[in-house]
Motif scaffolding. Structure first.
Motif, PDB file in Angstrom:
ATOM      1  N   MET A 102      32.345  97.692  -6.685  1.00  0.00           N
ATOM      2  CA  MET A 102      33.166  97.176  -5.611  1.00  0.00           C
ATOM      3  C   MET A 102      34.348  96.424  -6.234  1.00  0.00           C
ATOM      4  O   MET A 102      34.173  95.641  -7.156  1.00  0.00           O
ATOM      5  N   THR A 103      35.524  96.669  -5.705  1.00  0.00           N
ATOM      6  CA  THR A 103      36.723  96.022  -6.241  1.00  0.00           C
ATOM      7  C   THR A 103      36.751  94.540  -5.856  1.00  0.00           C
ATOM      8  O   THR A 103      36.082  94.112  -4.910  1.00  0.00           O
ATOM      9  N   THR A 104      37.561  93.791  -6.583  1.00  0.00           N
ATOM     10  CA  THR A 104      37.740  92.375  -6.274  1.00  0.00           C
ATOM     11  C   THR A 104      38.289  92.207  -4.870  1.00  0.00           C
ATOM     12  O   THR A 104      37.832  91.354  -4.101  1.00  0.00           O
ATOM     13  N   GLU A 105      39.267  93.027  -4.523  1.00  0.00           N
ATOM     14  CA  GLU A 105      39.855  92.958  -3.184  1.00  0.00           C
ATOM     15  C   GLU A 105      38.791  93.182  -2.118  1.00  0.00           C
ATOM     16  O   GLU A 105      38.744  92.467  -1.117  1.00  0.00           O
ATOM     17  N   GLN A 106      37.923  94.161  -2.324  1.00  0.00           N
ATOM     18  CA  GLN A 106      36.871  94.447  -1.347  1.00  0.00           C
ATOM     19  C   GLN A 106      35.870  93.302  -1.270  1.00  0.00           C
ATOM     20  O   GLN A 106      35.398  92.958  -0.185  1.00  0.00           O
ATOM     21  N   ARG A 107      35.544  92.707  -2.389  1.00  0.00           N
ATOM     22  CA  ARG A 107      34.644  91.537  -2.382  1.00  0.00           C
ATOM     23  C   ARG A 107      35.246  90.408  -1.562  1.00  0.00           C
ATOM     24  O   ARG A 107      34.554  89.748  -0.772  1.00  0.00           O
ATOM     25  N   LEU A 108      36.544  90.175  -1.730  1.00  0.00           N
ATOM     26  CA  LEU A 108      37.226  89.120  -0.979  1.00  0.00           C
ATOM     27  C   LEU A 108      37.249  89.447   0.517  1.00  0.00           C
ATOM     28  O   LEU A 108      37.006  88.565   1.358  1.00  0.00           O
ATOM     29  N   LEU A 109      37.528  90.697   0.851  1.00  0.00           N
ATOM     30  CA  LEU A 109      37.547  91.102   2.266  1.00  0.00           C
ATOM     31  C   LEU A 109      36.161  90.968   2.903  1.00  0.00           C
ATOM     32  O   LEU A 109      36.040  90.506   4.036  1.00  0.00           O
ATOM     33  N   ASN A 110      35.146  91.378   2.187  1.00  0.00           N
ATOM     34  CA  ASN A 110      33.779  91.249   2.713  1.00  0.00           C
ATOM     35  C   ASN A 110      33.425  89.788   2.951  1.00  0.00           C
ATOM     36  O   ASN A 110      32.822  89.437   3.964  1.00  0.00           O
ATOM     37  N   ALA A 111      33.810  88.926   2.007  1.00  0.00           N
ATOM     38  CA  ALA A 111      33.542  87.491   2.159  1.00  0.00           C
ATOM     39  C   ALA A 111      34.304  86.934   3.355  1.00  0.00           C
ATOM     40  O   ALA A 111      33.754  86.158   4.153  1.00  0.00           O
ATOM     41  N   ALA A 112      35.571  87.329   3.507  1.00  0.00           N
ATOM     42  CA  ALA A 112      36.377  86.861   4.638  1.00  0.00           C
ATOM     43  C   ALA A 112      35.749  87.309   5.958  1.00  0.00           C
ATOM     44  O   ALA A 112      35.638  86.523   6.906  1.00  0.00           O
ATOM     45  N   LYS A 113      35.337  88.567   6.018  1.00  0.00           N
ATOM     46  CA  LYS A 113      34.716  89.102   7.226  1.00  0.00           C
ATOM     47  C   LYS A 113      33.458  88.303   7.579  1.00  0.00           C
ATOM     48  O   LYS A 113      33.274  87.889   8.728  1.00  0.00           O
ATOM     49  N   ASP A 114      32.614  88.067   6.581  1.00  0.00           N
ATOM     50  CA  ASP A 114      31.386  87.303   6.819  1.00  0.00           C
ATOM     51  C   ASP A 114      31.693  85.881   7.291  1.00  0.00           C
ATOM     52  O   ASP A 114      31.041  85.367   8.200  1.00  0.00           O
ATOM     53  N   LEU A 115      32.676  85.245   6.677  1.00  0.00           N
ATOM     54  CA  LEU A 115      33.039  83.882   7.061  1.00  0.00           C
ATOM     55  C   LEU A 115      33.551  83.821   8.499  1.00  0.00           C
ATOM     56  O   LEU A 115      33.201  82.913   9.257  1.00  0.00           O
ATOM     57  N   ILE A 116      34.383  84.784   8.876  1.00  0.00           N
ATOM     58  CA  ILE A 116      34.914  84.805  10.244  1.00  0.00           C
ATOM     59  C   ILE A 116      33.796  85.047  11.246  1.00  0.00           C
ATOM     60  O   ILE A 116      33.718  84.384  12.279  1.00  0.00           O
ATOM     61  N   LEU A 117      32.928  85.992  10.941  1.00  0.00           N
ATOM     62  CA  LEU A 117      31.825  86.286  11.859  1.00  0.00           C
ATOM     63  C   LEU A 117      30.863  85.113  11.975  1.00  0.00           C
ATOM     64  O   LEU A 117      30.299  84.856  13.034  1.00  0.00           O
ATOM     65  N   GLU A 118      30.679  84.370  10.883  1.00  0.00           N
ATOM     66  CA  GLU A 118      29.748  83.241  10.883  1.00  0.00           C
ATOM     67  C   GLU A 118      30.349  81.977  11.502  1.00  0.00           C
ATOM     68  O   GLU A 118      29.690  81.281  12.273  1.00  0.00           O
ATOM     69  N   HIS A 119      31.610  81.679  11.167  1.00  0.00           N
ATOM     70  CA  HIS A 119      32.195  80.399  11.573  1.00  0.00           C
ATOM     71  C   HIS A 119      33.321  80.511  12.589  1.00  0.00           C
ATOM     72  O   HIS A 119      33.802  79.500  13.091  1.00  0.00           O
ATOM     73  N   GLY A 120      33.795  81.713  12.854  1.00  0.00           N
ATOM     74  CA  GLY A 120      34.880  81.920  13.801  1.00  0.00           C
ATOM     75  C   GLY A 120      36.241  81.870  13.137  1.00  0.00           C
ATOM     76  O   GLY A 120      36.405  81.311  12.052  1.00  0.00           O
ATOM     77  N   LEU A 121      37.212  82.436  13.815  1.00  0.00           N
ATOM     78  CA  LEU A 121      38.571  82.530  13.276  1.00  0.00           C
ATOM     79  C   LEU A 121      39.233  81.157  13.147  1.00  0.00           C
ATOM     80  O   LEU A 121      39.948  80.895  12.184  1.00  0.00           O
ATOM     81  N   ILE A 122      38.973  80.272  14.093  1.00  0.00           N
ATOM     82  CA  ILE A 122      39.586  78.940  14.064  1.00  0.00           C
ATOM     83  C   ILE A 122      39.188  78.198  12.796  1.00  0.00           C
ATOM     84  O   ILE A 122      39.992  77.488  12.190  1.00  0.00           O
ATOM     85  N   ASN A 123      37.960  78.344  12.369  1.00  0.00           N
ATOM     86  CA  ASN A 123      37.459  77.633  11.189  1.00  0.00           C
ATOM     87  C   ASN A 123      37.646  78.412   9.892  1.00  0.00           C
ATOM     88  O   ASN A 123      37.201  77.967   8.841  1.00  0.00           O
ATOM     89  N   PHE A 124      38.276  79.565   9.974  1.00  0.00           N
ATOM     90  CA  PHE A 124      38.480  80.392   8.785  1.00  0.00           C
ATOM     91  C   PHE A 124      39.544  79.774   7.880  1.00  0.00           C
ATOM     92  O   PHE A 124      40.646  79.468   8.308  1.00  0.00           O
TER      93      PHE A 124
END
Length: 126
Positions: free
Chosen positions: A1-23
């Protein structure tokens, strides 16, 4: 998995877990064990990450339509975030997002009329 994909996956998980406002962009590299510098080498800002998430999701939807796997369609980021972030994006990111949406809409318009109507309603295309 590329670094970019790792970052995107982490961002997606963070948004789904904490919401866009808290991202927060600073949480992304920490969530996947990378440095802040690594994150900023791949994405200039939060909006660029959000645009990349939208583009990724639309590409998944394009593939699902092409393969007639309609139950795999998702709208988590692209349908909600695109209107919110579009005006805040750099021209390059706007063009990329417009391009994938145009490709998706062309596929939808090419479907048989009965399916086409359902997709137009789902994507709120008029």
């Amino acid at each position: 998995m590329t670094t970019e994909q790792r970052l995107l996956n982490a961002a997606k998980d963070l948004i789904l877990e904490h919401g866009l406002i808290n991202f927060s962009m600073s949480d992304v590299p920490r969530a996947c064990g990378l440095s802040r510098a690594c994150c900023y080498q791949n994405f200039r800002d939060k909006n660029e990450i959000l645009a990349a998430l939208c583009i990724e999701e639309v590409q998944v939807n394009i593939k699902a339509i092409q393969e007639q796997r309609f139950s795999d369609l998702i709208g988590t980021f692209s349908m909600v975030l695109r209107p919110l972030i579009f005006n805040h994006l750099k021209d390059k990111d706007r063009l990329a997002l417009d391009h994938v949406f145009a490709e998706l809409l062309a596929l939808i318009h090419g479907l048989p009329e009965k399916m086409n109507s359902s997709f137009k309603a789902w994507f709120r295309v008029h």
